[in-house]
Structures are given as C-alpha cells and as structure tokens.
Motif scaffolding. Structure first.
Motif, PDB file in Angstrom:
ATOM      1  N   LEU A 149      64.071  52.849-104.657  1.00  0.00           N
ATOM      2  CA  LEU A 149      64.528  52.856-103.274  1.00  0.00           C
ATOM      3  C   LEU A 149      64.076  51.611-102.514  1.00  0.00           C
ATOM      4  O   LEU A 149      64.571  51.355-101.409  1.00  0.00           O
ATOM      5  N   SER A 150      63.146  50.868-103.070  1.00  0.00           N
ATOM      6  CA  SER A 150      62.733  49.628-102.421  1.00  0.00           C
ATOM      7  C   SER A 150      63.836  48.573-102.472  1.00  0.00           C
ATOM      8  O   SER A 150      63.829  47.628-101.683  1.00  0.00           O
ATOM      9  N   ASP A 151      64.805  48.766-103.357  1.00  0.00           N
ATOM     10  CA  ASP A 151      65.947  47.850-103.452  1.00  0.00           C
ATOM     11  C   ASP A 151      67.001  48.256-102.420  1.00  0.00           C
ATOM     12  O   ASP A 151      67.441  49.408-102.392  1.00  0.00           O
ATOM     13  N   SER A 152      67.399  47.296-101.580  1.00  0.00           N
ATOM     14  CA  SER A 152      68.352  47.600-100.505  1.00  0.00           C
ATOM     15  C   SER A 152      69.694  48.075-101.061  1.00  0.00           C
ATOM     16  O   SER A 152      70.342  48.954-100.478  1.00  0.00           O
ATOM     17  N   GLY A 153      70.108  47.524-102.185  1.00  0.00           N
ATOM     18  CA  GLY A 153      71.368  47.946-102.789  1.00  0.00           C
ATOM     19  C   GLY A 153      71.327  49.399-103.219  1.00  0.00           C
ATOM     20  O   GLY A 153      72.303  50.143-103.045  1.00  0.00           O
ATOM     21  N   THR A 154      70.196  49.821-103.778  1.00  0.00           N
ATOM     22  CA  THR A 154      70.025  51.213-104.180  1.00  0.00           C
ATOM     23  C   THR A 154      70.070  52.135-102.964  1.00  0.00           C
ATOM     24  O   THR A 154      70.686  53.209-103.008  1.00  0.00           O
ATOM     25  N   ARG A 155      69.413  51.712-101.886  1.00  0.00           N
ATOM     26  CA  ARG A 155      69.409  52.540-100.675  1.00  0.00           C
ATOM     27  C   ARG A 155      70.811  52.680-100.095  1.00  0.00           C
ATOM     28  O   ARG A 155      71.227  53.764 -99.684  1.00  0.00           O
ATOM     29  N   HIS A 156      71.568  51.573-100.063  1.00  0.00           N
ATOM     30  CA  HIS A 156      72.934  51.641 -99.536  1.00  0.00           C
ATOM     31  C   HIS A 156      73.811  52.541-100.412  1.00  0.00           C
ATOM     32  O   HIS A 156      74.663  53.271 -99.905  1.00  0.00           O
ATOM     33  N   LYS A 157      73.600  52.472-101.714  1.00  0.00           N
ATOM     34  CA  LYS A 157      74.349  53.332-102.630  1.00  0.00           C
ATOM     35  C   LYS A 157      74.012  54.794-102.378  1.00  0.00           C
ATOM     36  O   LYS A 157      74.901  55.666-102.340  1.00  0.00           O
ATOM     37  N   LEU A 158      72.699  55.089-102.176  1.00  0.00           N
ATOM     38  CA  LEU A 158      72.267  56.459-101.912  1.00  0.00           C
ATOM     39  C   LEU A 158      72.821  56.938-100.579  1.00  0.00           C
ATOM     40  O   LEU A 158      73.251  58.085-100.451  1.00  0.00           O
ATOM     41  N   GLU A 159      72.833  56.076 -99.569  1.00  0.00           N
ATOM     42  CA  GLU A 159      73.392  56.430 -98.261  1.00  0.00           C
ATOM     43  C   GLU A 159      74.865  56.810 -98.387  1.00  0.00           C
ATOM     44  O   GLU A 159      75.322  57.780 -97.776  1.00  0.00           O
ATOM     45  N   ALA A 160      75.604  56.053 -99.195  1.00  0.00           N
ATOM     46  CA  ALA A 160      77.028  56.338 -99.393  1.00  0.00           C
ATOM     47  C   ALA A 160      77.219  57.668-100.128  1.00  0.00           C
ATOM     48  O   ALA A 160      78.120  58.453 -99.786  1.00  0.00           O
ATOM     49  N   GLN A 161      76.366  57.945-101.106  1.00  0.00           N
ATOM     50  CA  GLN A 161      76.459  59.208-101.852  1.00  0.00           C
ATOM     51  C   GLN A 161      76.175  60.407-100.940  1.00  0.00           C
ATOM     52  O   GLN A 161      76.881  61.425-100.987  1.00  0.00           O
ATOM     53  N   ILE A 162      75.147  60.268-100.120  1.00  0.00           N
ATOM     54  CA  ILE A 162      74.788  61.360 -99.214  1.00  0.00           C
ATOM     55  C   ILE A 162      75.888  61.567 -98.175  1.00  0.00           C
ATOM     56  O   ILE A 162      76.238  62.704 -97.841  1.00  0.00           O
ATOM     57  N   SER A 163      76.439  60.460 -97.666  1.00  0.00           N
ATOM     58  CA  SER A 163      77.527  60.565 -96.682  1.00  0.00           C
ATOM     59  C   SER A 163      78.707  61.327 -97.250  1.00  0.00           C
ATOM     60  O   SER A 163      79.281  62.200 -96.587  1.00  0.00           O
ATOM     61  N   LYS A 164      79.075  61.005 -98.488  1.00  0.00           N
ATOM     62  CA  LYS A 164      80.205  61.681 -99.131  1.00  0.00           C
ATOM     63  C   LYS A 164      79.896  63.156 -99.353  1.00  0.00           C
ATOM     64  O   LYS A 164      80.757  64.029 -99.128  1.00  0.00           O
ATOM     65  N   SER A 165      78.658  63.464 -99.774  1.00  0.00           N
ATOM     66  CA  SER A 165      78.284  64.857-100.019  1.00  0.00           C
ATOM     67  C   SER A 165      78.360  65.680 -98.734  1.00  0.00           C
ATOM     68  O   SER A 165      78.909  66.793 -98.724  1.00  0.00           O
ATOM     69  N   CYS A 203      86.515  64.397 -91.095  1.00  0.00           N
ATOM     70  CA  CYS A 203      85.086  64.183 -90.876  1.00  0.00           C
ATOM     71  C   CYS A 203      84.670  62.789 -91.338  1.00  0.00           C
ATOM     72  O   CYS A 203      85.124  62.306 -92.377  1.00  0.00           O
ATOM     73  N   HIS A 204      83.797  62.180 -90.559  1.00  0.00           N
ATOM     74  CA  HIS A 204      83.257  60.860 -90.885  1.00  0.00           C
ATOM     75  C   HIS A 204      81.744  60.923 -90.730  1.00  0.00           C
ATOM     76  O   HIS A 204      81.250  61.315 -89.674  1.00  0.00           O
ATOM     77  N   VAL A 205      81.020  60.548 -91.768  1.00  0.00           N
ATOM     78  CA  VAL A 205      79.561  60.618 -91.746  1.00  0.00           C
ATOM     79  C   VAL A 205      78.973  59.265 -92.120  1.00  0.00           C
ATOM     80  O   VAL A 205      79.361  58.667 -93.123  1.00  0.00           O
ATOM     81  N   LYS A 206      78.052  58.797 -91.300  1.00  0.00           N
ATOM     82  CA  LYS A 206      77.308  57.576 -91.595  1.00  0.00           C
ATOM     83  C   LYS A 206      75.835  57.931 -91.696  1.00  0.00           C
ATOM     84  O   LYS A 206      75.240  58.433 -90.741  1.00  0.00           O
ATOM     85  N   VAL A 207      75.233  57.680 -92.866  1.00  0.00           N
ATOM     86  CA  VAL A 207      73.830  58.017 -93.107  1.00  0.00           C
ATOM     87  C   VAL A 207      73.004  56.739 -93.175  1.00  0.00           C
ATOM     88  O   VAL A 207      73.386  55.781 -93.847  1.00  0.00           O
ATOM     89  N   THR A 208      71.875  56.750 -92.490  1.00  0.00           N
ATOM     90  CA  THR A 208      70.947  55.622 -92.525  1.00  0.00           C
ATOM     91  C   THR A 208      69.576  56.123 -92.945  1.00  0.00           C
ATOM     92  O   THR A 208      69.026  57.044 -92.312  1.00  0.00           O
ATOM     93  N   ILE A 209      69.027  55.547 -94.009  1.00  0.00           N
ATOM     94  CA  ILE A 209      67.679  55.891 -94.458  1.00  0.00           C
ATOM     95  C   ILE A 209      66.692  55.051 -93.661  1.00  0.00           C
ATOM     96  O   ILE A 209      66.636  53.821 -93.796  1.00  0.00           O
ATOM     97  N   LYS A 210      65.909  55.702 -92.814  1.00  0.00           N
ATOM     98  CA  LYS A 210      64.950  54.975 -91.968  1.00  0.00           C
ATOM     99  C   LYS A 210      63.773  54.459 -92.785  1.00  0.00           C
ATOM    100  O   LYS A 210      63.331  53.315 -92.624  1.00  0.00           O
ATOM    101  N   ASP A 211      63.227  55.333 -93.628  1.00  0.00           N
ATOM    102  CA  ASP A 211      62.116  54.910 -94.504  1.00  0.00           C
ATOM    103  C   ASP A 211      62.107  55.823 -95.723  1.00  0.00           C
ATOM    104  O   ASP A 211      62.754  56.865 -95.743  1.00  0.00           O
ATOM    105  N   TYR A 212      61.361  55.416 -96.722  1.00  0.00           N
ATOM    106  CA  TYR A 212      61.353  56.168 -97.975  1.00  0.00           C
ATOM    107  C   TYR A 212      59.925  56.350 -98.480  1.00  0.00           C
ATOM    108  O   TYR A 212      59.684  56.505 -99.671  1.00  0.00           O
TER     109      TYR A 212
END
Length: 366
Positions: free
Chosen positions: A286-302, A353-362
């Motif tokens: 999760l320290s990788d920004s690309g991984t976090r953005h990918k996770l944010e997109a997955q959570i948004s879709k879920s 429905c439209h969802v935007k998820v932002t991970i503040k910290d991990y």
C-alpha cells in the motif's frame, strides 16, 4: 384576626393539594422498555419492563403483560397486576414484533407521541419474531434485557451499521411524502441479542430488510456520513479472499435529478468517501501510490455494485428509504408533485450511483 384565618385556610388547602400530588419513588413502576406484538386474534400483546429498585430484592426487573385492543387499554390492565403506579415518563425503548411491523405501526407510534409523558427521543426497534418473548428472556450477565438492547443499538449506531431511529424521526419520515422510514432490527441469537439489519418501511409497513453487513453502504447513500467502519470484500487473489477493513469512514452525498421526456426521471447519486485502511489481505504494498489507486478503484466498484443492487431491491419493494423523492419533489412545482403518483413512478426511475474512494492513510502497512 379575620385575615389571619383566611391565610391559614389557604395554606392548609395548598398543603393538602401538595400531599395529593406527591409521588413516592418506591411506589412508582417506571416503564423503561415496552414491546408490542400482533396476535392471531388481532389483539395487541404488550409487555413492559419495570426496574425493581429495592436493593434487597433478588430480581432486578418486573415484567407486566397484557392483551388488549390498544396501548392505553394495556396500561389499565398493568395497574391491576402490580401494587405500583405504572408511569411511562422513563420509557427509553419500544420494540415492535415482525408481524405487527408488517401490518403497520403508524397508529401505535402516533399514540405514543400523543402521550405528554413520553419523550420524542424514545427509540424504535423492530424484532425479528416475537418482541415480547425477546424482552421477557434474560441474557446473562445482563439483568435487564431492555437496557441491554438499548446500549447495544447505541454502540452499533455510532458506527452507522444501523440507524438510531426515534419516535420523532419515524413519525417525521412517515409523514413526509418524499422519504420512507427506517428502523434497526434485532433478533434472539441464543445466548445473546444480535443486531440483524435495517427495516425499510413503505408508509408504516415493514416491507424489506437490509442485512447488517450492508448497513454502511445504505448509510452512505441515505445521508452524509461522519463516522463509520466497513469491511469490503474484493473477491479473491491467488485463491484467497481479498478484503479491506476501513475505519474513520466519512462520506459526502450529492443527489442530482434529471427530467427526461414523457415524465420520466433519472437520478445520479454521487458519494465521496474517505477512510483509513486498518487491514488489507492483499499481497501488494500500500506504500505504492499505484497500488493504492488500484485499491481505491476496486473498493469504489464494490460499493457501487452493492448500492445499485440495494436500490433495485428497494424499487421492487416500493420503499424510498433513501429519500430520492425529496429531491424529485424539489425539482418540480407543487402542482406537478401533487399530481404525480410517486409511489408508482419511483420503481421506474433510472438511478445511477457514482462512488469516489480516497484512502487517507494505511497505518504501518508497507
């Protein structure tokens, strides 16, 4: 002397009046929790829990049970079952059984609200099954089941997995033609009471249940969210379940109504979510920004997929628990709204429905 006699008589009368109005605490049966169930003969079964304040008593509560045509009639029966004067000023929780909730609880909510001794903040809860049986059961180490349920729901509502519904809030939504009421559901889980989900109403009738695990998704789309927790299932990764546990969830909801041709409507529900990742079972860092953005997109879709599924179910049940009708009403003139049969139009509207998820910290995840 004549004036002194008159003053003495007045004082005597005032003292006599005070004596009649005084209420000794030990002589009062202060109802804290009441349950209501509909019987097969259409009678109302009412069970009320009165705490026992005598420190020498081996029991901590007294249960009063009555079958009547009304709540007021049950109270009259209670007075014949105890040497205490039964009062409702300390009522904190009302429990409605499933059968009664499905038949409609509007009249009973109205009766309770008309009682000046009952506070507007009394909680409304639906019980899966017979509410009286649940209230009558003892769950160790809790000596008072009513208080146990109250504290359980207060704790759960802080995380927004279920709503904290009061008499005032239920009545407000019931009388609003642009939204339907909701209430938490509990059930007997053997040795414990379990929170079971959210009851959705059509007018005053319970028509649909949202499972407790989907409660946070419902909360995000019903209103702005200040605090919440959620576990999001993201499928599998290398044969293992992939999940992300969020805390400190905060959500901001926006609703936009589009008027289409032939009197149709389209509604965009947009939710912006921020949260902290407490647990992540994936293998990527999760320290990788690309991984976090990918996770944010997955959570948004879920979250989006689950929200759209719940909305389809609500449209089928014709319950507007998200209050979409309020926004449609605000987009129309008074004449247009009153001529619109919203209960029949609502199942036909297109909701996106439209969802935007932002991970503040991990946390400490690398």
């Amino acid at each position: 002397m004549g004036k002194l006699k008159i003053v003495a008589v007045i004082l005597l009368l005032l003292l006599t009046g005070c004596k009649r109005d005084e209420r000794i605490l030990e002589d009062l049966g202060m109802v804290q929790t009441s349950s209501y169930d509909l019987l097969d003969n259409n009678k109302l079964k009412v069970v009320s829990c009165v705490p026992v304040i005598d420190p020498d008593s081996p029991v901590r509560r007294e249960l009063l049970t009555a079958e009547s045509d009304s709540i007021k009639g049950a109270r009259l029966q209670f007075s014949r079952q105890t040497d205490l004067m039964v009062v409702s000023g300390q009522l904190r929780e009302t429990l409605f059984g499933t059968t009664l909730a499905q038949a409609g609880i509007g009249d009973y909510i109205d009766t309770l609200l008309r009682d000046p001794s009952i506070a507007l903040g009394v909680s409304v809860t639906i019980v899966e099954g017979d509410a009286g049986e649940l209230l009558s059961k003892t769950y160790k180490p809790h000596s008072d089941t009513g208080r146990y349920i109250t504290h359980l729901l207060e704790k759960e509502s802080m995380g927004n997995s279920v709503p904290a519904t009061t008499l005032y809030e239920f009545s407000r939504d019931y009388n609003d033609d642009g939204v339907d009421a909701v209430a938490p559901i509990v059930r007997d889980a053997g040795k414990k009471v379990a929170v079971d989900g959210i009851a959705l109403f059509q007018m005053d009738k319970y028509v649909m249940k949202i499972p407790v695990e989907d409660g946070i998704v419902f909360a995000l789309f019903r209103d702005d969210l200040k605090q919440g927790e959620a576990t999001v299932n993201l499928g599998e990764e290398n044969g293992k379940p992939l999940t992300a546990m969020f805390s400190s969830l905060a959500g901001k909801r926006k609703v936009k109504v589009h008027r289409l041709e032939e009197g149709r409507f389209k509604v965009d529900l947009s939710v912006s979510v921020q949260g902290s990742v407490l647990e992540y079972t994936g293998e990527e860092k999760l320290s990788d920004s690309g991984t976090r953005h990918k996770l944010e997109a997955q959570i948004s879709k879920s979250i989006t997929d689950k929200a759209e599924e719940l909305i389809r179910q609500m449209q089928q049940a014709k319950t507007d628990a998200l209050g979409i009708g309020r926004y449609v009403r605000n987009s129309l003139s008074y004449k247009e709204w009153t001529s619109l049969n919203w209960r029949e139009v609502y199942p036909q509207i297109e909701v996106e429905c439209h969802v935007k998820v932002t991970i503040k910290d991990y946390g400490k995840y690398s």
